[in-house]
Design a protein around this motif. Structure first.
Motif, PDB file in Angstrom:
ATOM      1  N   GLY A 102     -56.718  44.102   9.181  1.00 62.64           N
ATOM      2  CA  GLY A 102     -58.073  43.609   9.398  1.00 62.64           C
ATOM      3  C   GLY A 102     -58.424  43.618  10.873  1.00 62.64           C
ATOM      4  O   GLY A 102     -59.117  42.738  11.373  1.00 62.64           O
ATOM      5  N   THR A 103     -57.982  44.645  11.559  1.00 57.11           N
ATOM      6  CA  THR A 103     -58.042  44.661  13.028  1.00 57.11           C
ATOM      7  C   THR A 103     -59.439  44.881  13.590  1.00 57.11           C
ATOM      8  O   THR A 103     -59.698  44.562  14.751  1.00 57.11           O
ATOM      9  CB  THR A 103     -57.079  45.737  13.573  1.00 57.11           C
ATOM     10  OG1 THR A 103     -56.850  45.522  14.959  1.00 57.11           O
ATOM     11  CG2 THR A 103     -57.642  47.140  13.352  1.00 57.11           C
ATOM     12  N   ASP A 125     -57.920  48.608   8.828  1.00 58.05           N
ATOM     13  CA  ASP A 125     -59.188  47.929   8.584  1.00 58.05           C
ATOM     14  C   ASP A 125     -59.942  48.686   7.486  1.00 58.05           C
ATOM     15  O   ASP A 125     -59.828  49.913   7.402  1.00 58.05           O
ATOM     16  CB  ASP A 125     -60.035  47.892   9.864  1.00 58.05           C
ATOM     17  CG  ASP A 125     -61.150  46.868   9.794  1.00 58.05           C
ATOM     18  OD1 ASP A 125     -60.874  45.672  10.029  1.00 58.05           O
ATOM     19  OD2 ASP A 125     -62.294  47.249   9.474  1.00 58.05           O
ATOM     20  N   HIS A 146     -57.375  49.368   2.492  1.00 54.90           N
ATOM     21  CA  HIS A 146     -56.804  48.051   2.208  1.00 54.90           C
ATOM     22  C   HIS A 146     -55.294  48.158   2.095  1.00 54.90           C
ATOM     23  O   HIS A 146     -54.757  49.143   1.568  1.00 54.90           O
ATOM     24  CB  HIS A 146     -57.392  47.485   0.915  1.00 54.90           C
ATOM     25  CG  HIS A 146     -58.870  47.270   0.989  1.00 54.90           C
ATOM     26  ND1 HIS A 146     -59.431  46.132   1.520  1.00 54.90           N
ATOM     27  CD2 HIS A 146     -59.904  48.065   0.616  1.00 54.90           C
ATOM     28  CE1 HIS A 146     -60.755  46.228   1.466  1.00 54.90           C
ATOM     29  NE2 HIS A 146     -61.066  47.385   0.921  1.00 54.90           N
ATOM     30  N   MET A 165     -51.992  39.009  10.408  1.00 53.81           N
ATOM     31  CA  MET A 165     -53.227  38.864   9.651  1.00 53.81           C
ATOM     32  C   MET A 165     -53.950  37.645  10.202  1.00 53.81           C
ATOM     33  O   MET A 165     -53.596  36.514   9.887  1.00 53.81           O
ATOM     34  CB  MET A 165     -52.937  38.665   8.156  1.00 53.81           C
ATOM     35  CG  MET A 165     -52.199  39.784   7.487  1.00 53.81           C
ATOM     36  SD  MET A 165     -51.905  39.409   5.720  1.00 53.81           S
ATOM     37  CE  MET A 165     -51.087  40.908   5.188  1.00 53.81           C
ATOM     38  N   HIS A 168     -57.696  36.827   8.046  1.00 51.03           N
ATOM     39  CA  HIS A 168     -57.888  37.982   7.159  1.00 51.03           C
ATOM     40  C   HIS A 168     -57.805  37.586   5.687  1.00 51.03           C
ATOM     41  O   HIS A 168     -58.625  38.023   4.879  1.00 51.03           O
ATOM     42  CB  HIS A 168     -56.834  39.039   7.487  1.00 51.03           C
ATOM     43  CG  HIS A 168     -56.790  40.165   6.512  1.00 51.03           C
ATOM     44  ND1 HIS A 168     -57.777  41.129   6.437  1.00 51.03           N
ATOM     45  CD2 HIS A 168     -55.879  40.480   5.537  1.00 51.03           C
ATOM     46  CE1 HIS A 168     -57.480  41.987   5.472  1.00 51.03           C
ATOM     47  NE2 HIS A 168     -56.341  41.614   4.915  1.00 51.03           N
ATOM     48  N   THR A 172     -60.241  38.267   1.590  1.00 47.95           N
ATOM     49  CA  THR A 172     -59.741  39.218   0.608  1.00 47.95           C
ATOM     50  C   THR A 172     -59.914  38.676  -0.805  1.00 47.95           C
ATOM     51  O   THR A 172     -59.732  37.478  -1.042  1.00 47.95           O
ATOM     52  CB  THR A 172     -58.251  39.527   0.851  1.00 47.95           C
ATOM     53  OG1 THR A 172     -57.497  38.314   0.730  1.00 47.95           O
ATOM     54  CG2 THR A 172     -58.044  40.106   2.231  1.00 47.95           C
ATOM     55  N   GLU A 178     -52.419  40.480  -1.078  1.00 48.19           N
ATOM     56  CA  GLU A 178     -52.457  40.921   0.317  1.00 48.19           C
ATOM     57  C   GLU A 178     -51.221  40.427   1.068  1.00 48.19           C
ATOM     58  O   GLU A 178     -50.631  41.144   1.890  1.00 48.19           O
ATOM     59  CB  GLU A 178     -53.727  40.399   0.980  1.00 48.19           C
ATOM     60  CG  GLU A 178     -54.145  41.143   2.212  1.00 48.19           C
ATOM     61  CD  GLU A 178     -54.842  42.452   1.924  1.00 48.19           C
ATOM     62  OE1 GLU A 178     -54.999  43.249   2.866  1.00 48.19           O
ATOM     63  OE2 GLU A 178     -55.228  42.682   0.765  1.00 48.19           O
TER      64      GLU A 178
END
Length: 304
Positions: A102-103, A125, A146, A165, A168, A172, A178
């Motif tokens: 999720g950068t 991302d 993902h 993370m 993040h 989700t 995740e």
């Protein structure tokens, strides 16, 4: 010519943006739910495990709509905060490879590189922002998609010493899946670094519907620390850090003031009130971060 919809308006009826309401907790499966917040984006809380979640939640189209409607990520962390997150890994062996999930535009890898100059940072991302980060040499490898996608999971399995993370999991649809995918990307002995909103913060009950995490339509889950620790330990991890205080970001009063007054006053009129609330946030932060008011927490888990 008709006016363009404002970011807070929906281009379709609200029912097109929501999935059916679920009768049970997505974390533990219990059916005893109580309302935590009621408005366009309602939040329920599980009586049994304390997990809070958007119910009914936005569809993927709805989440994409609100992501695009936001001019910029609200409350983006400061460079100083991101560097402090990276420094939390200093007590452990220096990592050779690090994946930030999720950068976005890779702000965190840039900050972490100041702490770990010899570490190779990759970014993942769901948007093409990570491509721009790669073009700007902020990450060495960029992945669009993902972590739970089978093709990405297969490519990244067992490659990293650290997987981070930062805020993040809240966004989700399936945070447990995740989490498992993040662990799969680690080598044995690697570390999973998590930063999450603390739903048990006193600010959550004090500010109610105006608490910032409650107002963000893309926050699908608010996970209590105990739930996360149990899940990680069940997966064979060792919890090496649980920090409920350092990650506190002093913005609760200012954001609540902005949210509450923006519906009644034009932006210029709210500015003095928001400025006062910001000063109060910063003045109280040294004390509040060491109390139950702290609004975030870190977990570092070592893969067995």
């Amino acid at each position: 010519m008709p006016a363009k919809p404002r970011p807070t308006q929906l281009a379709l009826p609200v029912e097109h943006f929501h999935e059916p309401r679920r009768p049970d907790c997505p974390w533990c499966g219990a059916t005893r739910l109580r309302p935590r917040k009621r408005d366009t984006f309602p939040i329920d809380e599980c009586v049994d495990c304390g997990h809070a979640f958007q119910n009914p939640r936005l569809t993927p189209e709805g989440r994409e709509y609100h992501r695009r409607a936001a001019a910029a990520p609200p409350g983006a962390p400061t460079f100083r905060h991101l560097r402090a997150v990276a420094r939390a890994i200093l007590p452990f062996p220096e990592p050779e490879s690090w994946l930030d999930v999720g950068t976005g535009t890779a702000r965190f890898p840039v900050a972490a590189k100041r702490v770990f100059p010899y570490t190779s940072f990759d970014g993942l991302d769901p948007t093409r922002r990570v491509e721009r980060a790669w073009a700007a040499e902020r990450v060495e490898e960029a992945y669009i998609g993902h972590l739970t996608a089978p093709d990405i999971a297969a490519r990244l399995r067992g490659r990293y010493d650290v997987v981070s993370m930062l805020h993040h999991l809240e966004h989700t649809p399936d945070p447990r899946a995740e989490l498992h995918a993040g662990l799969a990307a680690l080598r044995p002995g690697g570390h999973l670094l998590l930063e999450l909103t603390n739903p048990q913060s006193v600010f959550a009950s004090l500010l109610g519907r105006w608490w910032h995490p409650h107002t963000q339509p893309t926050h699908l889950h608010l996970i209590p620390p105990a739930n996360l620790l149990v899940e990680l330990e069940y997966e064979g991890c060792t919890i090496v850090t649980l920090d409920r205080h350092t990650p506190h970001t002093p913005t609760d009063l200012a954001r609540a003031t902005t949210h509450a007054l923006s519906r009644a006053l034009p932006a210029p009129a709210t500015a003095p009130f928001t400025a006062t609330a910001t000063l109060l946030d910063r003045a109280l932060a040294p004390v509040l971060r060491h109390t139950a008011f702290s609004n975030a927490y870190w977990v570092i888990a070592r893969k067995g």
